[in-house]
Scaffold this active site. Structure first.
Site, mmCIF file in Angstrom:
data_model
loop_
_atom_site.group_PDB
_atom_site.id
_atom_site.type_symbol
_atom_site.label_atom_id
_atom_site.label_comp_id
_atom_site.label_asym_id
_atom_site.label_seq_id
_atom_site.Cartn_x
_atom_site.Cartn_y
_atom_site.Cartn_z
ATOM 1 N N SER A 137 0.824 -1.212 0.000
ATOM 2 C CA SER A 137 0.000 0.000 0.000
ATOM 3 C C SER A 137 0.853 1.254 0.000
ATOM 4 C CB SER A 137 -0.837 0.068 1.279
ATOM 5 O OG SER A 137 -1.691 -1.017 1.379
ATOM 6 N N HIS A 158 -1.205 -3.167 -7.379
ATOM 7 C CA HIS A 158 -1.901 -2.740 -6.165
ATOM 8 C C HIS A 158 -3.413 -2.872 -6.331
ATOM 9 C CE1 HIS A 158 -2.989 0.524 -3.057
ATOM 10 N NE2 HIS A 158 -2.767 -0.618 -2.441
ATOM 11 N N GLU A 170 -3.757 -0.592 -9.564
ATOM 12 C CA GLU A 170 -2.697 0.344 -9.926
ATOM 13 C C GLU A 170 -1.473 -0.482 -10.316
ATOM 14 O OE1 GLU A 170 -3.745 4.176 -7.074
ATOM 15 O OE2 GLU A 170 -2.594 2.538 -6.200
ATOM 16 N N ASN A 208 -3.980 5.802 -2.486
ATOM 17 C CA ASN A 208 -3.626 5.974 -1.072
ATOM 18 C C ASN A 208 -2.994 7.323 -0.762
ATOM 19 O OD1 ASN A 208 -4.706 3.580 -0.266
ATOM 20 N ND2 ASN A 208 -2.795 2.440 -0.344
HETATM 21 N N1 CAA Z 1 -16.968 -10.858 -1.855
HETATM 22 C C1 CAA Z 1 -18.007 -11.032 -2.672
HETATM 23 N N2 CAA Z 1 -19.102 -10.268 -2.654
HETATM 24 C C2 CAA Z 1 -19.155 -9.279 -1.734
HETATM 25 C C3 CAA Z 1 -18.090 -9.034 -0.842
HETATM 26 C C4 CAA Z 1 -16.959 -9.867 -0.933
HETATM 27 N N3 CAA Z 1 -15.892 -9.710 -0.136
HETATM 28 N N4 CAA Z 1 -18.424 -7.982 -0.067
HETATM 29 C C5 CAA Z 1 -19.646 -7.572 -0.452
HETATM 30 N N5 CAA Z 1 -20.092 -8.359 -1.466
HETATM 31 C C6 CAA Z 1 -21.370 -8.242 -2.187
HETATM 32 C C7 CAA Z 1 -22.531 -8.464 -1.280
HETATM 33 O O1 CAA Z 1 -22.879 -9.827 -1.208
HETATM 34 C C8 CAA Z 1 -23.613 -7.648 -1.939
HETATM 35 O O2 CAA Z 1 -24.216 -8.418 -2.972
HETATM 36 P P1 CAA Z 1 -25.745 -8.179 -3.379
HETATM 37 O O3 CAA Z 1 -25.719 -6.898 -4.157
HETATM 38 O O4 CAA Z 1 -26.051 -9.384 -4.199
HETATM 39 O O5 CAA Z 1 -26.486 -8.100 -2.102
HETATM 40 C C9 CAA Z 1 -22.868 -6.509 -2.602
HETATM 41 O O6 CAA Z 1 -21.493 -6.910 -2.680
HETATM 42 C C10 CAA Z 1 -22.949 -5.237 -1.811
HETATM 43 O O7 CAA Z 1 -22.494 -5.478 -0.493
HETATM 44 P P2 CAA Z 1 -23.160 -4.889 0.806
HETATM 45 O O8 CAA Z 1 -24.626 -4.672 0.585
HETATM 46 O O9 CAA Z 1 -22.730 -5.707 1.958
HETATM 47 O O10 CAA Z 1 -22.444 -3.524 1.034
HETATM 48 P P3 CAA Z 1 -22.194 -2.263 0.114
HETATM 49 O O11 CAA Z 1 -23.271 -2.032 -0.852
HETATM 50 O O12 CAA Z 1 -21.810 -1.199 1.069
HETATM 51 O O13 CAA Z 1 -20.895 -2.632 -0.748
HETATM 52 C C11 CAA Z 1 -18.535 -2.358 -0.686
HETATM 53 C C12 CAA Z 1 -19.767 -3.100 -0.149
HETATM 54 C C13 CAA Z 1 -18.352 -2.641 -2.172
HETATM 55 C C14 CAA Z 1 -17.359 -2.880 0.105
HETATM 56 C C15 CAA Z 1 -18.746 -0.813 -0.522
HETATM 57 O O14 CAA Z 1 -19.120 -0.517 0.792
HETATM 58 C C16 CAA Z 1 -17.496 -0.035 -0.858
HETATM 59 O O15 CAA Z 1 -17.174 0.201 -2.015
HETATM 60 N N6 CAA Z 1 -16.759 0.407 0.197
HETATM 61 C C17 CAA Z 1 -15.523 1.167 0.026
HETATM 62 C C18 CAA Z 1 -14.392 0.218 -0.223
HETATM 63 C C19 CAA Z 1 -13.098 0.942 -0.479
HETATM 64 O O16 CAA Z 1 -12.986 2.164 -0.491
HETATM 65 N N7 CAA Z 1 -12.037 0.147 -0.667
HETATM 66 C C20 CAA Z 1 -10.693 0.653 -0.836
HETATM 67 C C21 CAA Z 1 -9.963 0.573 0.469
HETATM 68 S S1 CAA Z 1 -8.347 1.221 0.333
HETATM 69 C C22 CAA Z 1 -7.457 -0.020 -0.313
HETATM 70 O O17 CAA Z 1 -7.906 -1.107 -0.540
HETATM 71 C C23 CAA Z 1 -6.026 0.297 -0.638
HETATM 72 C C24 CAA Z 1 -5.010 0.134 0.428
HETATM 73 O O18 CAA Z 1 -3.856 -0.073 0.051
HETATM 74 C C25 CAA Z 1 -5.310 0.291 1.853
HETATM 75 P P1 NAD Z 2 -3.577 -9.175 6.434
HETATM 76 O O1 NAD Z 2 -3.041 -8.891 7.787
HETATM 77 O O2 NAD Z 2 -5.032 -9.398 6.259
HETATM 78 O O3 NAD Z 2 -2.823 -10.449 5.799
HETATM 79 C C1 NAD Z 2 -1.445 -10.594 5.738
HETATM 80 C C2 NAD Z 2 -1.151 -12.101 5.675
HETATM 81 O O4 NAD Z 2 0.234 -12.300 5.352
HETATM 82 C C3 NAD Z 2 -1.409 -12.810 7.001
HETATM 83 O O5 NAD Z 2 -2.279 -13.900 6.772
HETATM 84 C C4 NAD Z 2 -0.021 -13.272 7.438
HETATM 85 O O6 NAD Z 2 -0.049 -14.504 8.133
HETATM 86 C C5 NAD Z 2 0.693 -13.404 6.118
HETATM 87 N N1 NAD Z 2 2.151 -13.327 6.180
HETATM 88 C C6 NAD Z 2 2.912 -12.463 6.894
HETATM 89 N N2 NAD Z 2 4.210 -12.714 6.671
HETATM 90 C C7 NAD Z 2 4.282 -13.762 5.810
HETATM 91 C C8 NAD Z 2 5.348 -14.472 5.196
HETATM 92 N N3 NAD Z 2 6.623 -14.160 5.435
HETATM 93 N N4 NAD Z 2 5.040 -15.495 4.353
HETATM 94 C C9 NAD Z 2 3.751 -15.818 4.100
HETATM 95 N N5 NAD Z 2 2.705 -15.166 4.635
HETATM 96 C C10 NAD Z 2 2.967 -14.154 5.484
HETATM 97 O O7 NAD Z 2 -3.067 -7.973 5.509
HETATM 98 P P2 NAD Z 2 -3.706 -7.420 4.144
HETATM 99 O O8 NAD Z 2 -4.678 -6.379 4.466
HETATM 100 O O9 NAD Z 2 -4.075 -8.569 3.280
HETATM 101 O O10 NAD Z 2 -2.431 -6.684 3.524
HETATM 102 C C11 NAD Z 2 -1.418 -7.374 2.817
HETATM 103 C C12 NAD Z 2 -0.630 -6.405 1.962
HETATM 104 O O11 NAD Z 2 -1.521 -5.746 1.055
HETATM 105 C C13 NAD Z 2 0.080 -5.280 2.729
HETATM 106 O O12 NAD Z 2 1.268 -4.945 2.051
HETATM 107 C C14 NAD Z 2 -0.926 -4.142 2.659
HETATM 108 O O13 NAD Z 2 -0.330 -2.876 2.806
HETATM 109 C C15 NAD Z 2 -1.459 -4.335 1.253
HETATM 110 N N6 NAD Z 2 -2.808 -3.798 0.978
HETATM 111 C C16 NAD Z 2 -3.786 -3.818 1.941
HETATM 112 C C17 NAD Z 2 -5.047 -3.329 1.643
HETATM 113 C C18 NAD Z 2 -6.171 -3.331 2.646
HETATM 114 O O14 NAD Z 2 -7.179 -2.657 2.427
HETATM 115 N N7 NAD Z 2 -6.080 -4.076 3.729
HETATM 116 C C19 NAD Z 2 -5.327 -2.861 0.350
HETATM 117 C C20 NAD Z 2 -4.311 -2.886 -0.625
HETATM 118 C C21 NAD Z 2 -3.047 -3.341 -0.280
#
Ligand code: CAA
Ligand code: NAD
Length: 302
Positions: A137, A158, A170, A208
């Site tokens: 991330s 990503h 990405e 991000n």
């Molecule tokens: N797998 C399969 N289907 C799923 C699911 C999953 N993990 N999660 C939800 N669904 C399905 C549900 O079954 C539901 O299906 P139906 O339409 O048939 O009922 C549908 O998706 C909608 O789900 P919900 O009604 O539970 O909830 P929602 O409408 O709020 O949608 C969501 C869920 C798509 C997660 C929405 O809330 C959303 O877009 N949230 C924001 C997510 C976001 O911003 N993600 C980015 C995070 S940052 C990142 O990832 C980067 C990083 O590096 C940190």
């Molecule tokens: P998580 O904590 O859900 O899962 C990480 C997994 O990696 C765990 O099951 C752990 O046991 C395993 N692990 C740790 N060290 C290991 C090793 N040496 N060998 C094998 N397995 C190992 O974390 P996550 O949210 O899936 O994040 C994983 C990566 O993806 C991170 O780099 C995070 O920054 C990135 N990421 C996270 C998100 C998010 O929304 N959570 C979105 C995009 C990218």
């Protein structure tokens, strides 16, 4: 010359064998979408117990996708789930399978040392044509790749959480990434049904870089007592059209992962105030309240 010819031609072929290392929130999702799109997947984690839990979550998610895709076709839905599951093999021993991979996607903990250890180990055992990618991330792809001898076959891939639903990938290239590698990663993302965008190897890439400061500002707003968690989230959902509020989203991403991202950036950019540590976040993580995945974070989950 003949073997060189074959290895070149197989490299040109689509990516078939994919290893996903880390089977948490992201790795399980990546394995799932790769399997659904006909790739052979090896899913790796540290223990069999974690892998069993991941396979259960993949099965559950596939079931939700199938229900939508095959509304009046229980048999079709069932086949969709079992076919995808049958393409995933799990192991705690990546060395045993890495010799066969075309692409390795790393999705382990957001820690540069742990990622370095993994990549330097597997670099030696993987075939020369294999492409390595990180789902990090926040860490620089160039820094992760630095321990390998395949920087030309290395990039960022990503994904977003939840992987089965979020359309974006990405694709990040470093200066050494060849066009062939970049194109393969872009093409692979499309094969998964995703929309790839290209980004340089900059902190947080596109999403991000914008999203994490916003999540942090929301946490600080809560810390200052300006509004309750629920009201901050309601406000951004109903006032800005976001599907989740920022605190709900931080819980969804995982508070440990959120903290790893912020701490890493704070260390690197100590003058950027928005990356300063947050007491509430540190406290929740210290108490292992990591968000939705552990049942409690800013909110409680069943
Ligand atoms: N797998 C399969 N289907 C799923 C699911 C999953 N993990 N999660 C939800 N669904 C399905 C549900 O079954 C539901 O299906 P139906 O339409 O048939 O009922 C549908 O998706 C909608 O789900 P919900 O009604 O539970 O909830 P929602 O409408 O709020 O949608 C969501 C869920 C798509 C997660 C929405 O809330 C959303 O877009 N949230 C924001 C997510 C976001 O911003 N993600 C980015 C995070 S940052 C990142 O990832 C980067 C990083 O590096 C940190
Ligand atoms: P998580 O904590 O859900 O899962 C990480 C997994 O990696 C765990 O099951 C752990 O046991 C395993 N692990 C740790 N060290 C290991 C090793 N040496 N060998 C094998 N397995 C190992 O974390 P996550 O949210 O899936 O994040 C994983 C990566 O993806 C991170 O780099 C995070 O920054 C990135 N990421 C996270 C998100 C998010 O929304 N959570 C979105 C995009 C990218």
């Amino acid at each position: 010359a003949l073997s060189a010819f074959f290895s070149t031609s197989s490299r040109r072929g689509a990516i078939k064998n994919v290893m996903v290392v880390g089977s948490g929130l992201m790795g399980a999702g990546i394995a799932q979408v790769a399997a659904v799109t006909n790739h052979q997947v090896t899913l790796v984690d540290q223990t069999n117990a974690i892998l069993t839990k991941s396979m259960r979550s993949i099965e559950k998610s596939l079931g939700r996708v199938a229900k939508k895709k095959f509304q009046d076709d229980a048999e079709g839905a069932n086949k969709f789930v079992t076919d995808a599951l049958s393409r995933i093999t799990v192991t705690t021993e990546p060395h045993s399978a890495v010799g066969e991979v075309d692409l390795l996607v790393e999705a382990i903990v957001e820690n540069i040392r742990v990622k370095h250890k993994l990549f330097s180990d597997l670099d030696k055992a993987a075939p020369s044509h294999a492409i390595f990618a990180s789902n990090t991330s926040s860490l620089p792809i160039g820094e992760i790749a630095s321990v390998t001898n395949r920087k030309d076959r290395f990039g960022g891939l990503h994904f977003f959480n939840p992987v089965p639903l979020m359309k974006l990938v990405e694709v990040i290239r470093i200066s050494e990434t060849t066009d062939e590698t970049f194109d393969a990663l872009f093409q692979f993302s499309k094969e998964l049904g995703k929309v790839p965008v290209a980004c340089r190897d900059t902190p947080g890439f596109i999403v991000n870089r914008l999203l994490v400061p916003y999540l942090l500002e929301a946490i600080r707003m809560l810390e200052r007592g300006d509004a309750s968690a629920k009201d901050i989230d309601t406000a951004m959902k109903l006032g800005a059209g976001y599907p989740m509020g920022p605190l709900e989203l931080a819980d969804y991403v995982g508070l440990d992962t959120t903290k790893f991202i912020i701490d890493g950036w704070h260390e690197k950019y100590p003058d950027v105030q928005v990356f300063n540590p947050s007491e509430i976040l540190n406290d929740l993580v210290a108490r292992e309240k990591l968000g939705k995945k552990t049942g409690e974070g800013f909110y409680k989950y069943d």
